[in-house]
Design a protein around this motif. Structure first.
Motif, PDB file in Angstrom:
ATOM      1  N   THR A 213       0.839  -1.204   0.000  1.00 45.65           N
ATOM      2  CA  THR A 213       0.000   0.000   0.000  1.00 45.65           C
ATOM      3  C   THR A 213       0.869   1.247   0.000  1.00 45.65           C
ATOM      4  N   SER A 214       0.261   2.380  -0.160  1.00 50.91           N
ATOM      5  CA  SER A 214       0.980   3.657  -0.153  1.00 50.91           C
ATOM      6  C   SER A 214       0.959   4.311   1.222  1.00 50.91           C
ATOM      7  N   ILE A 215       0.571   3.564   2.249  1.00 47.80           N
ATOM      8  CA  ILE A 215       0.416   4.107   3.599  1.00 47.80           C
ATOM      9  C   ILE A 215       1.313   3.331   4.560  1.00 47.80           C
ATOM     10  N   ASP A 216       2.053   4.037   5.403  1.00 49.12           N
ATOM     11  CA  ASP A 216       2.824   3.370   6.447  1.00 49.12           C
ATOM     12  C   ASP A 216       1.871   2.695   7.422  1.00 49.12           C
ATOM     13  N   VAL A 217       2.231   1.510   7.868  1.00 46.98           N
ATOM     14  CA  VAL A 217       1.388   0.764   8.798  1.00 46.98           C
ATOM     15  C   VAL A 217       2.066   0.727  10.158  1.00 46.98           C
ATOM     16  N   VAL A 218       1.370   1.219  11.164  1.00 43.96           N
ATOM     17  CA  VAL A 218       1.892   1.225  12.528  1.00 43.96           C
ATOM     18  C   VAL A 218       1.543  -0.102  13.192  1.00 43.96           C
ATOM     19  N   ILE A 219       2.526  -0.694  13.831  1.00 43.50           N
ATOM     20  CA  ILE A 219       2.336  -2.016  14.422  1.00 43.50           C
ATOM     21  C   ILE A 219       1.694  -1.902  15.801  1.00 43.50           C
ATOM     22  N   ASP A 220       0.715  -2.714  16.041  1.00 42.57           N
ATOM     23  CA  ASP A 220       0.081  -2.811  17.347  1.00 42.57           C
ATOM     24  C   ASP A 220       1.049  -3.528  18.289  1.00 42.57           C
ATOM     25  N   PRO A 221       1.561  -2.881  19.321  1.00 35.83           N
ATOM     26  CA  PRO A 221       2.565  -3.506  20.201  1.00 35.83           C
ATOM     27  C   PRO A 221       2.033  -4.697  20.986  1.00 35.83           C
ATOM     28  N   ALA A 222       0.716  -4.850  21.046  1.00 36.25           N
ATOM     29  CA  ALA A 222       0.143  -5.962  21.810  1.00 36.25           C
ATOM     30  C   ALA A 222       0.108  -7.258  20.998  1.00 36.25           C
ATOM     31  N   ILE A 223       0.465  -7.159  19.714  1.00 34.32           N
ATOM     32  CA  ILE A 223       0.343  -8.327  18.848  1.00 34.32           C
ATOM     33  C   ILE A 223       1.714  -8.770  18.355  1.00 34.32           C
ATOM     34  N   ASN A 224       1.981 -10.059  18.481  1.00 37.32           N
ATOM     35  CA  ASN A 224       3.171 -10.664  17.901  1.00 37.32           C
ATOM     36  C   ASN A 224       2.763 -11.464  16.665  1.00 37.32           C
ATOM     37  N   LEU A 225       3.752 -11.869  15.905  1.00 37.48           N
ATOM     38  CA  LEU A 225       3.505 -12.595  14.666  1.00 37.48           C
ATOM     39  C   LEU A 225       3.760 -14.081  14.877  1.00 37.48           C
ATOM     40  N   CYS A 226       2.811 -14.926  14.468  1.00 38.50           N
ATOM     41  CA  CYS A 226       2.915 -16.376  14.657  1.00 38.50           C
ATOM     42  C   CYS A 226       2.905 -17.084  13.305  1.00 38.50           C
ATOM     43  N   PHE A 227       3.885 -17.956  13.106  1.00 36.01           N
ATOM     44  CA  PHE A 227       4.014 -18.748  11.886  1.00 36.01           C
ATOM     45  C   PHE A 227       3.579 -20.179  12.202  1.00 36.01           C
ATOM     46  N   ARG A 228       2.599 -20.671  11.468  1.00 35.27           N
ATOM     47  CA  ARG A 228       2.138 -22.058  11.666  1.00 35.27           C
ATOM     48  C   ARG A 228       2.444 -22.866  10.415  1.00 35.27           C
ATOM     49  N   PHE A 229       3.047 -24.043  10.623  1.00 34.78           N
ATOM     50  CA  PHE A 229       3.453 -24.905   9.518  1.00 34.78           C
ATOM     51  C   PHE A 229       2.844 -26.288   9.731  1.00 34.78           C
ATOM     52  N   THR A 293      -6.541 -17.612  17.018  1.00 37.48           N
ATOM     53  CA  THR A 293      -7.391 -18.040  15.904  1.00 37.48           C
ATOM     54  C   THR A 293      -7.569 -16.935  14.869  1.00 37.48           C
ATOM     55  N   VAL A 294      -6.949 -15.783  15.118  1.00 39.75           N
ATOM     56  CA  VAL A 294      -7.091 -14.639  14.219  1.00 39.75           C
ATOM     57  C   VAL A 294      -5.961 -14.642  13.203  1.00 39.75           C
ATOM     58  N   ALA A 295      -6.288 -14.776  11.940  1.00 40.15           N
ATOM     59  CA  ALA A 295      -5.280 -14.758  10.889  1.00 40.15           C
ATOM     60  C   ALA A 295      -4.635 -13.385  10.823  1.00 40.15           C
ATOM     61  N   PHE A 296      -3.355 -13.354  10.538  1.00 40.19           N
ATOM     62  CA  PHE A 296      -2.620 -12.101  10.450  1.00 40.19           C
ATOM     63  C   PHE A 296      -3.042 -11.342   9.191  1.00 40.19           C
ATOM     64  N   VAL A 297      -3.722 -10.222   9.375  1.00 37.77           N
ATOM     65  CA  VAL A 297      -4.220  -9.389   8.273  1.00 37.77           C
ATOM     66  C   VAL A 297      -4.901 -10.252   7.202  1.00 37.77           C
ATOM     67  N   ASP A 298      -5.833 -11.065   7.654  1.00 38.54           N
ATOM     68  CA  ASP A 298      -6.629 -11.899   6.745  1.00 38.54           C
ATOM     69  C   ASP A 298      -5.767 -12.840   5.894  1.00 38.54           C
ATOM     70  N   HIS A 299      -4.611 -13.199   6.419  1.00 36.78           N
ATOM     71  CA  HIS A 299      -3.733 -14.106   5.665  1.00 36.78           C
ATOM     72  C   HIS A 299      -4.380 -15.485   5.560  1.00 36.78           C
ATOM     73  N   THR A 300      -4.462 -16.012   4.350  1.00 35.55           N
ATOM     74  CA  THR A 300      -5.061 -17.326   4.123  1.00 35.55           C
ATOM     75  C   THR A 300      -3.968 -18.388   4.033  1.00 35.55           C
ATOM     76  N   PRO A 301      -4.317 -19.660   4.268  1.00 36.28           N
ATOM     77  CA  PRO A 301      -3.308 -20.723   4.184  1.00 36.28           C
ATOM     78  C   PRO A 301      -2.638 -20.752   2.810  1.00 36.28           C
ATOM     79  N   GLN A 302      -1.339 -20.961   2.821  1.00 35.57           N
ATOM     80  CA  GLN A 302      -0.563 -21.030   1.598  1.00 35.57           C
ATOM     81  C   GLN A 302       0.056 -22.414   1.463  1.00 35.57           C
ATOM     82  N   LEU A 303       0.130 -22.917   0.241  1.00 42.73           N
ATOM     83  CA  LEU A 303       0.799 -24.187  -0.025  1.00 42.73           C
ATOM     84  C   LEU A 303       2.176 -23.912  -0.613  1.00 42.73           C
TER      85      LEU A 303
END
Length: 353
Positions: A213-229, A293-303
């Motif tokens: 996007t053309s807009i800077d995104v400020v990170i919510d400090p209460a949220i971490n990023l989780c990778f599921r495999f 259970t909340v996907a990161f920015v509506d991220h859908t499963p990827q193969l």
């Protein structure tokens, strides 16, 4: 004189036929070993429709077979009780398929035994490795060691090679075990498969995050990023492992950054998984340990298709709108990995990103 010449000619003819038969049986043994190898690990070099042909017992089930019978039937194979020895092939909600979908070998039913079997070129029926290994002398999976798989035929004499070099040299060529054993160590052939032929190192994964996007995104400090495999194991066709990474700051417009995740198995060992098509997804984490259970920015499963003996493919995420809440990684952070099987039980290991 004529009789002597005819006798010599007959002897030469018979010897030639025996030589031809011995060579044919040895070649057939080699061919069948190669078929067994492909049935177990597949052939990632085989291409179709522009991509690798993803197939093989390990690709589907997640582990090597304990015996050759498991390549042909899933009903009580390798001494298991009647019924499915491994979960049947299915596709989960991520679109990833896993489970037994054999037979992985096409073999004829023997008229004498009534078995669908693959034997060595000599047709040996009692090589010592058990009826579920169809007369081969050796079929082993070094699960506790280097992960290698070995197989061996006893050859024409149905006897293990002698331990001494002199006795071995005196053997008829076609009576020697194949593949040959190490010198002085009968029954210990070089493996036909090593761990690098089917395992992919997933202990460290770099996920590229792109703010399109053309807009800077400020990170919510209460949220971490989780990778599921998600990948298959013997216990569960869809075993999941998670890793959480601390992130903070601002995600600039039209730029990308990389977040590193450390993944471990249930015993806190660096994660190694069987090659094949696997699934991954990004989630938010609010406890710093597991995926919510909340996907990161509506991220859908990827193969993603993992290949042995090669670099990991790209793991890319793209923010297509400005409502993202967490995106940019700090330089370092602590990752926590958790493995869960749907059969029950959760184990946690930690690593540093």
């Amino acid at each position: 004189m004529v009789i002597s010449i005819l006798a010599v000619a007959a002897f030469v003819a018979v010897s030639g036929l025996e030589e031809d038969d011995g060579q044919w049986r040895l070649d057939e043994t080699r061919n069948r070993i190669e078929r067994i190898r492909t049935a177990i690990v597949g052939d990632p070099d085989l291409r179709a429709n522009g991509g690798p042909v993803v197939s093989g017992f390990i690709v589907d089930v997640g582990v090597p077979p304990p015996c050759l019978e498991a390549l042909i039937t899933n009903d009580g194979s390798c001494g298991a009780a009647a019924g499915d020895t491994y979960p049947r092939y299915s596709v989960n909600s991520d679109g990833m398929g896993a489970g037994w979908r054999g037979p992985y070998l096409s073999v004829a039913v023997e008229s004498v035994t009534g078995l669908a079997a693959i034997r060595d070129g000599w047709g040996n029926t009692d090589g010592g490795a058990g009826a579920d290994n169809f007369g081969w002398a050796v079929f082993t999976y070094d699960e506790a060691g280097d992960g290698s798989i070995s197989i061996q035929s006893l050859g024409a004499d149905l006897a293990a090679d002698p331990a001494t070099a002199a006795d071995y040299d005196a053997l008829d060529f076609y009576s020697r075990d194949y593949p040959p054993s190490s010198a002085g160590d009968p029954g210990n052939p070089d493996p036909i498969i090593v761990a690098e032929d089917y395992l992919v190192d997933m202990s460290t994964v770099q996920v590229s995050l792109w703010n399109g996007t053309s807009i800077d995104v400020v990170i919510d400090p209460a949220i971490n990023l989780c990778f599921r495999f998600t990948y298959p194991t013997a216990a569960d066709s869809f075993t999941t492992v998670e890793s959480v990474q601390e992130i903070s700051g601002t995600f600039p417009a039209l730029s990308s950054t990389s977040v590193e995740f450390s993944l471990t198995d249930g015993a806190s060992n660096p994660l190694q998984v069987p090659w094949g098509v696997r699934a991954w997804q990004l989630f938010e984490s609010t406890d710093g340990t597991t995926c919510s259970t909340v996907a990161f920015v509506d991220h859908t499963p990827q193969l993603v298709t993992l290949l042995p003996r090669g670099a990991l493919p790209d793991f890319d995420w793209t923010a297509l709108h400005a409502s993202a809440t967490a995106v940019e990684a700090t330089g370092t952070g602590t990752g926590t990995g958790t493995e869960t099987g749907t059969g029950g039980g959760t184990e946690t290991g930690t690593g540093t990103g």
